[in-house]
Scaffold this active site. Structure first.
Site, short mmCIF file in Angstrom:
data_model
loop_
_atom_site.label_atom_id
_atom_site.label_comp_id
_atom_site.label_asym_id
_atom_site.label_seq_id
_atom_site.Cartn_x
_atom_site.Cartn_y
_atom_site.Cartn_z
N ARG A 26 59.63 61.46 9.71
CA ARG A 26 59.51 62.40 10.83
C ARG A 26 59.94 63.77 10.30
NH1 ARG A 26 62.38 57.83 12.97
NH2 ARG A 26 61.15 56.74 14.57
N HIS B 175 60.66 52.43 12.93
CA HIS B 175 60.38 52.11 14.33
C HIS B 175 61.43 51.14 14.85
CE1 HIS B 175 55.82 53.11 14.78
NE2 HIS B 175 56.57 54.16 14.57
N LYS C 209 66.23 58.62 14.16
CA LYS C 209 66.57 58.80 15.58
C LYS C 209 67.91 58.17 15.89
CE LYS C 209 62.05 59.27 17.78
NZ LYS C 209 61.08 58.68 18.72
N TYR D 30 63.33 41.28 11.88
CA TYR D 30 62.56 41.82 10.76
C TYR D 30 62.99 43.23 10.40
CZ TYR D 30 60.11 43.99 14.62
OH TYR D 30 59.82 44.69 15.77
N ARG E 138 52.72 61.49 8.61
CA ARG E 138 53.37 60.20 8.94
C ARG E 138 52.33 59.17 9.37
NH1 ARG E 138 58.31 57.83 10.67
NH2 ARG E 138 58.27 56.97 12.79
N HIS F 224 53.49 65.31 11.66
CA HIS F 224 53.29 63.93 12.15
C HIS F 224 51.98 63.34 11.63
CE1 HIS F 224 55.58 61.24 14.66
NE2 HIS F 224 54.47 60.77 15.18
#
Length: 309
Positions: free
Chosen positions: A157, A280, A181, A289, A257, A254
């Site tokens: 990001r 994510h 984040k 995972y 990305r 982005h």
């Protein structure tokens, strides 16, 4: 073919039968067969990530819709989504022909509209053109090249790129520690091309700056005043380079990305690895995972990232 685990093992025999059908009855080329199998395998990986223990005949339309929504959020464009759906439709058509199912869950699904507004993705050639448009004779040339190669190599990001710290670089091991984040740290594999340009930038530019702001001493990429770059500055640099290289798509940080994710997935990388590298959040509440082996992630970059070819 990927190695399935746990309860999705029962997909293996179905996929093997599907492969034989494509080879013997449809006489498709090896490349076409591999593409079809990859599409089905992506869906199986998704079921694993969701902890859904479903055999092919138990799958319903809503699960396939959720899967397509998920790959869209990963950054795959409508054309790629349409191709994946086409692979799943072919698989379920085969199961219908073999009387293994009565109704195909893909029957009522329409392909994503190619013209639908989705995140722009640059081709590998377009990535090369944007990066190639950097004027290396300018003071900021080496910095900008290192930044864009890092952006594309790691799928960062923009906030993660401008916040990269020198103390968090593990370049000799092939990783960088990224603050994502919610101030969560993750380890991202980084390719040799990006590593080379970061090292050159540090040696030729960064180490020779005498006006570094106290708060930015550990920040990797700095402006000419010795301060951390802003998000707007990165957007401006990329927008200008895209215009300079004649690309008419809307290009932003982005875009790099999304392109990173798309090129890896389309190259055959494991969806779990791509999800982990993007940082994510887990779609399920569990984190089964989210702690993939570092070396496994690094291998995914080496095997499937265009810059590693």
């Amino acid at each position: 073919m990927i190695a399935f685990t746990g309860t999705v093992m029962n997909w293996t025999s179905y996929i093997k039968g599907f492969k034989n059908y494509l080879q013997l009855e449809r006489s498709l080329s090896t490349n076409s067969i591999e593409a079809y199998l990859r599409d089905v395998e992506k869906f199986v990986q998704y079921l694993e990530l969701q902890e859904l223990s479903l055999s092919p005949e138990k799958v319903e339309q809503n699960q396939i819709e959720s899967f397509l929504q998920w790959v869209s959020e990963l950054g795959l464009n409508a054309r790629s989504q349409a191709r994946i759906l086409s692979g799943l439709k072919a698989f379920y058509k085969y199961l219908l022909m073999e009387d293994m199912i009565d109704v195909a869950p893909t029957e009522l699904l329409e392909s994503p509209k190619i013209g639908r507004k989705l995140p722009e993705v640059l081709s590998i050639e377009e990535i090369n053109e944007v990066i190639g448009a950097i004027d290396m004779s300018k003071d900021e040339g080496e910095r900008n090249k290192a930044m864009l190669e890092t952006l594309y190599s790691c799928g960062l990001r923009v906030s993660e790129l401008i916040g990269l710290k020198i103390s968090k670089l593990m370049l000799d091991e092939g990783f960088v520690i990224v603050i994502g984040k919610g101030d969560k740290e993750r380890i991202a594999p980084i390719g040799s091309v990006a590593i080379k340009h970061i090292k050159t930038y540090i040696e030729t530019k960064r180490n020779h700056m005498s006006n570094i702001d106290k708060e930015s001493e550990d920040i990797l990429f700095l402006n000419r005043r010795g301060k951390q770059l802003t998000r707007v500055m990165i957007f401006t640099i990329i927008k200008n380079l895209a215009e300079k290289s004649g690309i008419t798509k809307t290009v932003s940080p982005h875009t790099f990305r999304h392109s990173f994710a798309t090129h890896l997935v389309e190259g055959g990388a494991d969806l779990r690895a791509v999800q982990e590298m993007l940082g994510h959040e887990s779609i399920t509440t569990t984190e089964i995972y989210t702690h993939l082996d570092r070396e496994y992630l690094r291998q995914a970059i080496l095997d499937f990232h265009p810059r590693a070819k």
